[in-house]
Motif scaffolding. Structure first.
Motif, PDB file in Angstrom:
ATOM      1  N   GLY A  39      81.472  41.410  72.937  1.00  0.00           N
ATOM      2  CA  GLY A  39      80.169  40.743  72.880  1.00  0.00           C
ATOM      3  C   GLY A  39      79.108  41.539  72.149  1.00  0.00           C
ATOM      4  N   ASP A  40      79.440  42.728  71.637  1.00  0.00           N
ATOM      5  CA  ASP A  40      78.447  43.550  70.952  1.00  0.00           C
ATOM      6  C   ASP A  40      78.006  42.940  69.621  1.00  0.00           C
ATOM      7  OD1 ASP A  40      78.502  45.363  72.982  1.00  0.00           O
ATOM      8  OD2 ASP A  40      79.920  46.723  72.005  1.00  0.00           O
ATOM      9  N   SER A  41      78.790  42.017  69.090  1.00  0.00           N
ATOM     10  CA  SER A  41      78.457  41.414  67.796  1.00  0.00           C
ATOM     11  C   SER A  41      77.172  40.595  67.856  1.00  0.00           C
ATOM     12  CB  SER A  41      79.605  40.520  67.321  1.00  0.00           C
ATOM     13  OG  SER A  41      79.837  39.482  68.252  1.00  0.00           O
ATOM     14  N   GLN A  42      76.667  40.327  69.068  1.00  0.00           N
ATOM     15  CA  GLN A  42      75.453  39.540  69.230  1.00  0.00           C
ATOM     16  C   GLN A  42      74.198  40.403  69.204  1.00  0.00           C
ATOM     17  OE1 GLN A  42      75.576  36.143  69.452  1.00  0.00           O
ATOM     18  NE2 GLN A  42      77.778  36.309  69.159  1.00  0.00           N
ATOM     19  N   ASN A  43      74.356  41.722  69.039  1.00  0.00           N
ATOM     20  CA  ASN A  43      73.198  42.616  69.081  1.00  0.00           C
ATOM     21  C   ASN A  43      72.209  42.310  67.956  1.00  0.00           C
ATOM     22  OD1 ASN A  43      74.102  43.911  71.335  1.00  0.00           O
ATOM     23  ND2 ASN A  43      74.907  45.702  70.269  1.00  0.00           N
ATOM     24  N   LEU A  44      70.959  42.642  68.215  1.00  0.00           N
ATOM     25  CA  LEU A  44      69.878  42.386  67.275  1.00  0.00           C
ATOM     26  C   LEU A  44      69.971  43.331  66.081  1.00  0.00           C
ATOM     27  CD1 LEU A  44      67.145  40.933  66.713  1.00  0.00           C
ATOM     28  CD2 LEU A  44      66.051  42.738  68.071  1.00  0.00           C
ATOM     29  N   GLU A  45      69.770  42.791  64.871  1.00  0.00           N
ATOM     30  CA  GLU A  45      69.860  43.615  63.659  1.00  0.00           C
ATOM     31  C   GLU A  45      68.505  44.169  63.230  1.00  0.00           C
ATOM     32  OE1 GLU A  45      73.736  41.703  61.451  1.00  0.00           O
ATOM     33  OE2 GLU A  45      71.879  40.545  61.434  1.00  0.00           O
ATOM     34  N   ALA A  46      67.445  43.383  63.373  1.00  0.00           N
ATOM     35  CA  ALA A  46      66.128  43.864  62.935  1.00  0.00           C
ATOM     36  C   ALA A  46      65.037  43.401  63.891  1.00  0.00           C
ATOM     37  CB  ALA A  46      65.833  43.373  61.524  1.00  0.00           C
ATOM     38  N   TYR A  47      64.201  44.344  64.297  1.00  0.00           N
ATOM     39  CA  TYR A  47      63.038  44.036  65.134  1.00  0.00           C
ATOM     40  C   TYR A  47      61.795  44.378  64.322  1.00  0.00           C
ATOM     41  CZ  TYR A  47      60.156  43.668  69.361  1.00  0.00           C
ATOM     42  OH  TYR A  47      59.226  43.291  70.304  1.00  0.00           O
ATOM     43  N   VAL A  48      60.919  43.400  64.118  1.00  0.00           N
ATOM     44  CA  VAL A  48      59.728  43.580  63.292  1.00  0.00           C
ATOM     45  C   VAL A  48      58.526  43.836  64.195  1.00  0.00           C
ATOM     46  CG1 VAL A  48      58.263  42.603  61.491  1.00  0.00           C
ATOM     47  CG2 VAL A  48      60.713  42.068  61.536  1.00  0.00           C
ATOM     48  N   GLY A  53      70.462  35.518  56.792  1.00  0.00           N
ATOM     49  CA  GLY A  53      71.593  35.761  57.683  1.00  0.00           C
ATOM     50  C   GLY A  53      71.473  37.003  58.532  1.00  0.00           C
ATOM     51  N   ILE A  54      70.259  37.526  58.690  1.00  0.00           N
ATOM     52  CA  ILE A  54      70.034  38.722  59.505  1.00  0.00           C
ATOM     53  C   ILE A  54      69.366  38.311  60.811  1.00  0.00           C
ATOM     54  CG2 ILE A  54      68.802  40.932  59.640  1.00  0.00           C
ATOM     55  CD1 ILE A  54      68.878  40.931  56.519  1.00  0.00           C
ATOM     56  N   SER A  55      69.956  38.695  61.934  1.00  0.00           N
ATOM     57  CA  SER A  55      69.331  38.361  63.217  1.00  0.00           C
ATOM     58  C   SER A  55      68.066  39.193  63.364  1.00  0.00           C
ATOM     59  CB  SER A  55      70.292  38.624  64.378  1.00  0.00           C
ATOM     60  OG  SER A  55      70.590  39.991  64.491  1.00  0.00           O
ATOM     61  N   ALA A  56      66.952  38.539  63.633  1.00  0.00           N
ATOM     62  CA  ALA A  56      65.660  39.218  63.663  1.00  0.00           C
ATOM     63  C   ALA A  56      64.800  38.668  64.792  1.00  0.00           C
ATOM     64  CB  ALA A  56      64.942  39.048  62.324  1.00  0.00           C
ATOM     65  N   LYS A 115      68.631  46.790  71.627  1.00  0.00           N
ATOM     66  CA  LYS A 115      69.626  47.475  70.797  1.00  0.00           C
ATOM     67  C   LYS A 115      69.519  47.076  69.331  1.00  0.00           C
ATOM     68  CE  LYS A 115      72.910  47.912  74.637  1.00  0.00           C
ATOM     69  NZ  LYS A 115      74.281  47.634  75.124  1.00  0.00           N
ATOM     70  N   ALA A 116      68.280  46.988  68.847  1.00  0.00           N
ATOM     71  CA  ALA A 116      68.054  46.646  67.445  1.00  0.00           C
ATOM     72  C   ALA A 116      68.603  47.752  66.544  1.00  0.00           C
ATOM     73  CB  ALA A 116      66.572  46.438  67.188  1.00  0.00           C
ATOM     74  N   ALA A 117      69.282  47.353  65.473  1.00  0.00           N
ATOM     75  CA  ALA A 117      69.818  48.340  64.527  1.00  0.00           C
ATOM     76  C   ALA A 117      68.689  48.946  63.682  1.00  0.00           C
ATOM     77  CB  ALA A 117      70.857  47.686  63.630  1.00  0.00           C
ATOM     78  N   TYR A 118      67.688  48.111  63.333  1.00  0.00           N
ATOM     79  CA  TYR A 118      66.570  48.581  62.500  1.00  0.00           C
ATOM     80  C   TYR A 118      65.251  48.073  63.070  1.00  0.00           C
ATOM     81  CZ  TYR A 118      70.350  49.402  59.203  1.00  0.00           C
ATOM     82  OH  TYR A 118      71.506  49.833  58.637  1.00  0.00           O
ATOM     83  N   GLU A 122      66.045  53.299  60.892  1.00  0.00           N
ATOM     84  CA  GLU A 122      67.397  53.079  61.405  1.00  0.00           C
ATOM     85  C   GLU A 122      67.486  53.741  62.770  1.00  0.00           C
ATOM     86  OE1 GLU A 122      72.074  53.651  60.073  1.00  0.00           O
ATOM     87  OE2 GLU A 122      70.444  54.152  58.689  1.00  0.00           O
ATOM     88  N   MET A 123      67.675  52.920  63.812  1.00  0.00           N
ATOM     89  CA  MET A 123      67.559  53.421  65.182  1.00  0.00           C
ATOM     90  C   MET A 123      68.661  54.411  65.543  1.00  0.00           C
ATOM     91  SD  MET A 123      64.799  52.075  66.357  1.00  0.00           S
ATOM     92  CE  MET A 123      64.791  51.924  68.147  1.00  0.00           C
ATOM     93  N   ALA A 124      69.840  54.262  64.991  1.00  0.00           N
ATOM     94  CA  ALA A 124      70.957  55.139  65.354  1.00  0.00           C
ATOM     95  C   ALA A 124      70.759  56.563  64.851  1.00  0.00           C
ATOM     96  CB  ALA A 124      72.265  54.576  64.808  1.00  0.00           C
ATOM     97  N   THR A 125      70.132  56.706  63.678  1.00  0.00           N
ATOM     98  CA  THR A 125      69.980  58.034  63.067  1.00  0.00           C
ATOM     99  C   THR A 125      68.547  58.549  63.082  1.00  0.00           C
ATOM    100  OG1 THR A 125      69.621  57.110  60.855  1.00  0.00           O
ATOM    101  CG2 THR A 125      71.909  57.510  61.533  1.00  0.00           C
ATOM    102  N   GLY A 126      67.585  57.628  63.260  1.00  0.00           N
ATOM    103  CA  GLY A 126      66.179  58.020  63.200  1.00  0.00           C
ATOM    104  C   GLY A 126      65.649  58.091  61.781  1.00  0.00           C
ATOM    105  N   GLU A 127      66.497  57.858  60.782  1.00  0.00           N
ATOM    106  CA  GLU A 127      66.087  57.898  59.373  1.00  0.00           C
ATOM    107  C   GLU A 127      65.092  56.784  59.079  1.00  0.00           C
ATOM    108  OE1 GLU A 127      68.008  57.248  54.913  1.00  0.00           O
ATOM    109  OE2 GLU A 127      69.316  57.403  56.667  1.00  0.00           O
TER     110      GLU A 127
END
Length: 426
Positions: free
Chosen positions: A325-334, A356-359, A379-382, A400-405
Motif C-alpha cells: 500500500g506504500d504506492s499511495q504515498n503523497l509525492e508533493a506537498y505545496v 500525474g503527480i499526486s499533490a 510521507k510526502a516525497a517532496y 527532497e524529504m528523504a535526503t534534505g536536499e
C-alpha cells in the motif's frame, strides 16, 4: 444511542484502503495476463439459485444465507458465494455459444453469510473468484490453481501450502457414497443432527463436519481415493503432472472434500502456514464442478474455479509482516507561506496533478512549521515552498524529504523536475 456498523461488518478506513487497492490492482493485472475477463453479477439473486447451485445440504444454504421476501413475495437471497451467480449468468446470456471455450471469467465483490464473526471471517466479506467454464482439460485445472497461487505470491506471501484431492466422477462418487452410508449408519445416532440428515442425502459432507470431527469413525471412514475408477485416477494424475510442470508444490489430502455440493474431480485449498494465523488456515478453495451448468438449465459445460477472501489475504500479510500500500504515498506537498501566496500554491497543485503527480496542500490556514509537520505525516516525497520571494523570482524551493536536499526550480518546470527525480529514484 450511537449507531454502529452491524455485527459482522466493518469499515475500511483510509489507512487500510491503500492495501485493498494494491491487492485489487495486482489481481486485475494477473487476470489480464491469464486472459480472464471480469464479470459483475447482482448482489442478490433468487433463493432457488443457491438451493440448486450450492446444494440444500450445505451449511451455507441451511444456516448462513440472508434471505428475504420482496414486495412481489419473491424469495431473494444476498449472494453467499460467487460461482452459482456466474454460472447462472453464463447460462442466461448463452456464453456457451461463444466460439472460444472455455469462457474464462473473474469477479470481485461482497458476499454475505450469517456466521460467527472472527478474525478474517465476517458476515459481509469481499471475495475474489475465477471460473473457467467449457473445458474438461486437466490443464485448465492446473492453470486455475496457478492463478490462485500467483495472487498470493504477487503480494509477497511465502508461507503457503497447496492441498489437493480428487472427488472422482459420478460413478466413483456413488460407490464411495454407498460405502460411507454403510460405515456411518450403525452409529449415526452418535453424530450431530446435521450429520444425521446428511447420511442419505450427502454423506461426504459428514467428513467436513466441525462438530464431530474427532469422532472415532471419522478416522476410519472409507477414503474416496480407494473408489476412484480408472478415468478419475488418470484425470487426477494428469492434473498433478501439469502442476509439477509449473513447478507448483502440492500435498495430496484424501480427507479434503470442500463444503459445496457441486464439486467433483479436482478439489483444492491453499493454506497459510504463517505463525499465529490461528486454527482456520484456509486462504482459498476451489475445484471442478462438471454438471453445475446443466443443473441450472444450460448445456453440458464442465467448469472449474476458486474463491478467496480478501480479508484473509490481508490477515496473512499481517501474520507474515508484509507491508503493502506504500504506492499511495503523497509525492508533493505545496506549502503556502501566507494567504497572498495561497492562490499560486493552489494553481501549482492543479498543474502537478494534471501531470500525474499526486499533490496536496494545507486547507486549514496553518503556519509554515505546522504545514511541514503535515507533509511529514503524509510521507510526502517532496515539499514545494511558495513565499513572497518565490513569487517575485518565479522560482519555488523544492525539498527532497528523504535526503534534505533543496533546490530552486522555476514554476513552469516543477512537474518536469519531480517526474525526472521520481524516475531516477525508481
Amino acid at each position: 444511542m450511537s449507531i454502529q456498523a452491524p455485527r459482522g461488518t466493518y469499515d475500511v478506513l483510509p489507512d487500510q484502503s491503500a492495501k485493498w487497492q494494491e491487492v485489487e490492482q495486482k489481481i486485475n493485472e494477473l487476470c489480464r495476463l491469464y486472459q480472464y475477463k471480469e464479470i459483475r453479477t447482482p448482489i442478490f439473486e433468487h433463493t432457488e439459485l443457491f438451493q440448486r447451485g450450492v446444494g440444500d445440504t450445505t451449511d451455507i444454504v441451511q444456516k448462513e444465507m440472508y434471505t428475504f421476501q420482496d414486495r412481489g413475495d419473491r424469495s431473494l437471497t444476498l449472494r453467499p458465494e460467487g460461482t452459482a451467480s456466474v454460472v447462472r449468468a453464463y447460462v442466461e446470456n448463452k456464453l456457451f455459444g461463444l466460439p472460444d471455450q472455455p469462457v474464462k471469467l473473474f469477479y470481485t465483490g461482497p458476499m454475505f453469510r450469517y456466521e460467527r464473526p472472527q478474525a478474517g471471517r465476517m458476515r459481509q466479506f469481499v471475495q475474489f473468484g475465477v471460473e473457467a467454464i467449457g473445458s474438461k482439460d486437466p490443464a485448465i485445472d492446473a492453470e486455475v490453481i496457478s492463478l490462485a497461487m500467483d495472487v498470493y505470491r504477487s503480494v509477497g506471501l511465502k508461507s503457503l501450502r497447496l492441498v489437493i484431492n480428487s472427488l472422482g466422477d459420478t460413478e466413483s462418487r456413488i460407490a464411495h457414497k454407498e460405502a460411507l452410508i454403510a460405515h456411518f449408519a450403525p452409529r449415526i445416532n452418535e453424530f450431530c443432527s446435521d450429520c444425521q440428515t446428511r447420511l442419505e442425502k450427502n454423506p461426504l459432507r459428514i467428513l467436513d463436519c466441525k462438530v464431530d470431527r474427532n469422532h472415532p469413525l471419522m478416522g476410519t471412514a472409507p477414503s474416496l481415493a480407494d473408489f476412484l475408477n480408472e478415468e478419475s485416477q488418470q484425470y487426477f494424475d494428469d492434473v498433478k503432472g501439469y502442476l509439477e510442470n509449473l513447478d507448483i508444490d502440492y500435498v495430496v489430502d484424501p480427507n479434503l472434500v470442500r463444503g459445496l455440493d457441486y464439486y467433483n474431480h479436482t478439489a483444492f485449498e491453499i493454506m497459510s502456514d504463517a505463525e499465529g494465523f490461528g486454527a482456520i488456515t484456509t486462504l482459498a478453495g476451489g475445484g471442478r464442478y462438471n454438471g453445475l451448468v446443466e443443473d441450472l438449465g444450460g448445456p453440458q459445460s464442465p467448469g472449474i474455479g476458486f474463491a478467496m477472501s480478501i480479508e484473509r489475504l490481508l490477515l496473512a500479510l499481517e501474520m507474515e509482516k508484509v507491508e503493502i500500500g506504500d504506492s499511495q504515498n503523497l509525492e508533493a506537498y505545496v506549502v503556502a507561506m501566507d494567504e497572498t501566496t495561497k492562490k499560486k500554491a493552489f494553481s501549482i497543485v492543479k498543474n502537478l496533478r494534471e501531470n500525474g503527480i499526486s499533490a496536496d496542500m494545507d486547507f486549514g490556514g496553518r503556519k509554515l512549521k505546522a504545514q511541514m509537520k503535515s507533509a511529514d505525516r503524509k510521507k510526502a516525497a517532496y515539499v514545494i515552498v511558495i513565499g513572497e520571494n518565490e513569487i517575485a523570482n518565479g522560482k519555488a524551493a523544492v525539498k527532497e524529504m528523504a535526503t534534505g536536499e533543496q533546490v530552486e526550480v522555476v514554476f513552469e518546470q516543477l512537474a518536469e523536475t519531480i517526474l525526472k527525480k521520481k524516475s531516477l529514484g525508481e
